[in-house]
Structures are given as C-alpha cells and as structure tokens.
Design an enzyme around this catalytic site. Sequence first.
Site, PDB file in Angstrom:
ATOM      1  N   VAL A  93       2.423   3.465  -3.362  1.00 13.25           N
ATOM      2  CA  VAL A  93       2.016   4.684  -4.203  1.00 13.25           C
ATOM      3  C   VAL A  93       1.285   5.283  -3.323  1.00 13.25           C
ATOM      4  O   VAL A  93       0.516   5.224  -2.401  1.00 13.25           O
ATOM      5  CB  VAL A  93       1.133   3.949  -5.179  1.00 13.25           C
ATOM      6  CG1 VAL A  93       0.577   5.133  -6.054  1.00 13.25           C
ATOM      7  CG2 VAL A  93       1.850   2.837  -6.032  1.00 13.25           C
ATOM      8  N   GLU A  99       0.911  -1.207   0.140  1.00 10.97           N
ATOM      9  CA  GLU A  99      -0.231   0.050   0.046  1.00 10.97           C
ATOM     10  C   GLU A  99       0.970   1.287  -0.026  1.00 10.97           C
ATOM     11  O   GLU A  99       0.519   2.263  -0.802  1.00 10.97           O
ATOM     12  CB  GLU A  99      -0.842   0.152   1.265  1.00 10.97           C
ATOM     13  CG  GLU A  99      -1.878   1.232   1.488  1.00 10.97           C
ATOM     14  CD  GLU A  99      -2.678   1.165   0.386  1.00 10.97           C
ATOM     15  OE1 GLU A  99      -3.682   0.482   0.061  1.00 10.97           O
ATOM     16  OE2 GLU A  99      -2.822   2.082  -0.682  1.00 10.97           O
ATOM     17  N   GLY A 124      14.390  19.052   2.590  1.00 11.30           N
ATOM     18  CA  GLY A 124      14.307  17.558   2.747  1.00 11.30           C
ATOM     19  C   GLY A 124      13.416  16.689   1.867  1.00 11.30           C
ATOM     20  O   GLY A 124      13.214  15.578   2.278  1.00 11.30           O
ATOM     21  N   LYS A 130       5.250   4.567  -9.885  1.00 13.65           N
ATOM     22  CA  LYS A 130       3.980   4.377  -9.335  1.00 13.65           C
ATOM     23  C   LYS A 130       2.685   4.232 -10.340  1.00 13.65           C
ATOM     24  O   LYS A 130       1.780   3.536  -9.984  1.00 13.65           O
ATOM     25  CB  LYS A 130       3.829   5.536  -8.625  1.00 13.65           C
ATOM     26  CG  LYS A 130       4.835   5.715  -7.235  1.00 13.65           C
ATOM     27  CD  LYS A 130       4.721   6.967  -6.762  1.00 13.65           C
ATOM     28  CE  LYS A 130       5.626   7.307  -5.586  1.00 13.65           C
ATOM     29  NZ  LYS A 130       5.897   8.536  -5.337  1.00 13.65           N
ATOM     30  N   ILE A 158      -1.591   7.736   1.483  1.00 12.98           N
ATOM     31  CA  ILE A 158      -3.060   7.962   0.695  1.00 12.98           C
ATOM     32  C   ILE A 158      -3.439   6.360   0.699  1.00 12.98           C
ATOM     33  O   ILE A 158      -2.595   5.692   0.085  1.00 12.98           O
ATOM     34  CB  ILE A 158      -2.846   8.573  -0.566  1.00 12.98           C
ATOM     35  CG1 ILE A 158      -2.527   9.770  -0.252  1.00 12.98           C
ATOM     36  CG2 ILE A 158      -4.336   8.547  -1.278  1.00 12.98           C
ATOM     37  CD1 ILE A 158      -2.206  10.819  -1.843  1.00 12.98           C
TER      38      ILE A 158
HETATM   39  N1  HSE Z   1      10.627  10.926  -3.789  1.00 16.35           N
HETATM   40  C1  HSE Z   1       9.020  10.690  -3.485  1.00 16.35           C
HETATM   41  C2  HSE Z   1       8.231  11.887  -3.631  1.00 16.35           C
HETATM   42  C3  HSE Z   1       9.242  10.142  -2.166  1.00 16.35           C
HETATM   43  O1  HSE Z   1       8.582  13.073  -3.691  1.00 16.35           O
HETATM   44  O2  HSE Z   1       7.019  11.862  -3.793  1.00 16.35           O
HETATM   45  C4  HSE Z   1       7.823   9.159  -1.977  1.00 16.35           C
HETATM   46  O3  HSE Z   1       7.474   8.179  -2.939  1.00 16.35           O
END
Ligand code: HSE
Length: 412
Positions: free
Chosen positions: A127, A124, A182, A200, A131
């Site tokens: 993706v 889960e 970050g 995804k 959520i």
């Molecule tokens: N690097 C990904 C993003 C992290 O910025 O959405 C989560 O999959």
Amino acid sequence: MISIAIMGHGVVGSGVAEIFATHKKKLFAAIGEEIDVKYILDLREFPDSPFADRFTKDFSKIANDLEVRVVVETMGGLHPAYEYVKECLSSGKSVVTSNKELVAAYGAELLAIASEQNANFLFEASVGGGIPIIRPINQCLVANNVSEIAGILNGTTNFILTKMFHEGMGFDEALKMAQELGYAERNPEADVEGHDACRKICILASLTFGKHIYPEAVHTEGITKITAADVEYAGEWGGVIKLIGSVKKLGKDTIDIIVAPMFVPNLSQLANIDDVFNGIMVRGDCTGDVVFYGRGAGKLPTASAVVADVIDSIKHLKSRKYLFWSDSDNGSVLPYEESVRAMYVRGVADDKAAAYDNAKAVFGGVHQLSRKNAAENELAFITEPMALSEFEEKLAKVDGFKAESVIRIGDL
Ligand code: HSE
C-alpha cells in the site's frame, strides 16, 4: 551473513536487487550483518544482469535451502505467488511482499501461518509504494482508536484525474498519456475500475480494525465515467475529483468502506495530491488527522519499502513482529446502499427551471451548480447527505430530469 531470495525480477524485484547492491554499506550498518541475495527466481533470462549468477527458474531451490531465511515476493498476481509464499512461511522462512492482490485475498491465512511458524509476513510495499503506512498504523499509531482512513491509493488514476482537471484533457487522452509514460498497465482495468485501490483500502481496513475485509465485499467504482463537465463542476463547487478509498468505523462492529470517485474540497489535504502521488489520511482519536504523502508506485520507491521489511524481518528472526488480523466473513461491512453522503448530480432537463424546482421539492433542499459553456438543458446540483438508497429513490422521483452523472461528496 544472512541469505535471502527474491522471487520475481520485474520492476519492483529488480529494484530490490539493485538497492541491496547499491546500499550494501548502509544496510550493513542497520543490522551489523551482510545480506546475500542468494537466488533470484524468474522464468526469463537475464544474461547481462549484474546478478546473472543468482538466477534460477526452480522454486524448490529456494524452498529447500535452509540458509535462506527471508524470501521476497515481487512476482505479482495470485498464482503461483500464493502457493510459493505459503510454502516458504510453512517452512519457517519469513516473507516480504509488495503484492497487494495477494495480501488482500489471502492476508489472514498467510498471517496465521506466519504466526504458527514464528516467522514474519510483512507487506509495507503493498500500500502506498514508498510511503510508510503499514508500519505507522501498526506501530506508531497503535495508541489511537482510528475512526477513519481515506486515501488516494492509486497513482495511475490520480495522474489521469490531475490531467483532466488541470489540463482539460478527456479521460481517454489522459489514459493514453499515462500508458505512454509507463504509469498505467497496457490493460489498465485494475487501475481505472478501482480494483487496485480497493485491494489497498482492504489491507488498511483489515490491519486497522483487526478483521480481514475481502475486496468482494467492498463497493468499488472507477473513474471511467468521469467527464470534463464533472471536473468543471467540481472546480466551480470549490474542489477536485479524486478516486478515494475510504473506511470509517461506525459502531463497535460496523465499518463503512468504499472505493469511488469523490468531490474533495480544496481545503482538504487530499485535494492537492496530484499526478502519480498517493496520499493517505488516518484519523486517530489521540493524534487527530495524520497525512502520509509520497510516491505510491515505481521501481525504487516500492523497492525501498520492500528492503526495509527485509531488514525488519532480519532484526526479528527470533522474536516475531506482532502484525496480525483474523479471518472474517465480511459481516462488519455496512451495505453500501446505507452509506450516507451528499451527492453531486448532473443531468439534462427540457425545462431546467421546472426540473430544479422538482429536485428541491423532492430532496428538500439542493444547491445548484453552474459552469461556463454548459448546454442549455444541463442541470447540476448537490444534495444534502443521505443514505444512497434514499438518494436513489428520490432521484427517480424528480420529474422532467434525466441524471447522467452521480458522484459522492467526500467529507474529507
Ligand atoms: N498501478 C498501481 C498505481 C501501482 O497506479 O498506483 C502501484 O500499486
């Protein structure tokens, strides 16, 4: 008491351990049993961690411990995550992962092993972070024929595009800010070049249409070439630019799948999903559009999805959950040149009026866009929907015009 192990104590893995400690009572109430995090696998030392006594550097301890029924993989990357997950599933342990790269590359194979072993392989968190989207597609929307999924699947690029649109930042400045906060990795290539969103949408497509779609088969464009001028034109047009992962079912055996920046009209539910948030629209024939929105990344949101999968695995230790897709040769993927969309074009022309007339004649109708402070020789327009191959042929025939930017118009 049920024993589990967590492989990887990075951002997500440490969040998983934290939730098992802070939400002990809540989780006990969910399954009527205590969960013991027996091992945490990591090559680094964590002497000050409240879980210090659980750490091991030796994977075989987890693999050989029959008490460990569920293993969490939050290591990231393909290797050794693939080898470890495969070994755990092959010995009948259920595995929960947040690793989209792993699921997008080896999902069909790992699901098949899980099925043979009557174990669960759940993902889960791979993706949309926190959520719920895998379980809703697999369970809650199962009565629907899904015709389309489109989503903002990457938080980092959505943050960058939001800063460019609302604060007029350039790409580099917005990326730097994302890194300082970050959100973006120090090497942000997987995010800004669209590879993360591609993995995804492949997972969602595989789950929805039942056949593994590999990332290599999906045309993927990132956001590095988007300029402030494009963002302004999108605003003048009545929308925004978003990095969209999209899959549409075209016929019985054909899907149109792509990751690319797109103009999204303000009326679309996806247009107002800003900053690091993700949003995913699923179009079902019974439900109509269903939109999922929330934090697509981050320690506790992602860990929340992992923990929920662990709980589900424990509830289904004896009767496997049905979650499956078969392997494929990507044969159902429409060649991206045949994908039909309207296009935004920005470029330069010495004689702008003549170039616009040429564009109208070649394309058989285009809609010109304008923006404040455009250079004298700048021309931007939107075409009618057509296959990409036809669009490219026609664009080359527009005399006196040099295209500098082409962006798809999302019919979202
Ligand atoms: N690097 C990904 C993003 C992290 O910025 O959405 C989560 O999959």
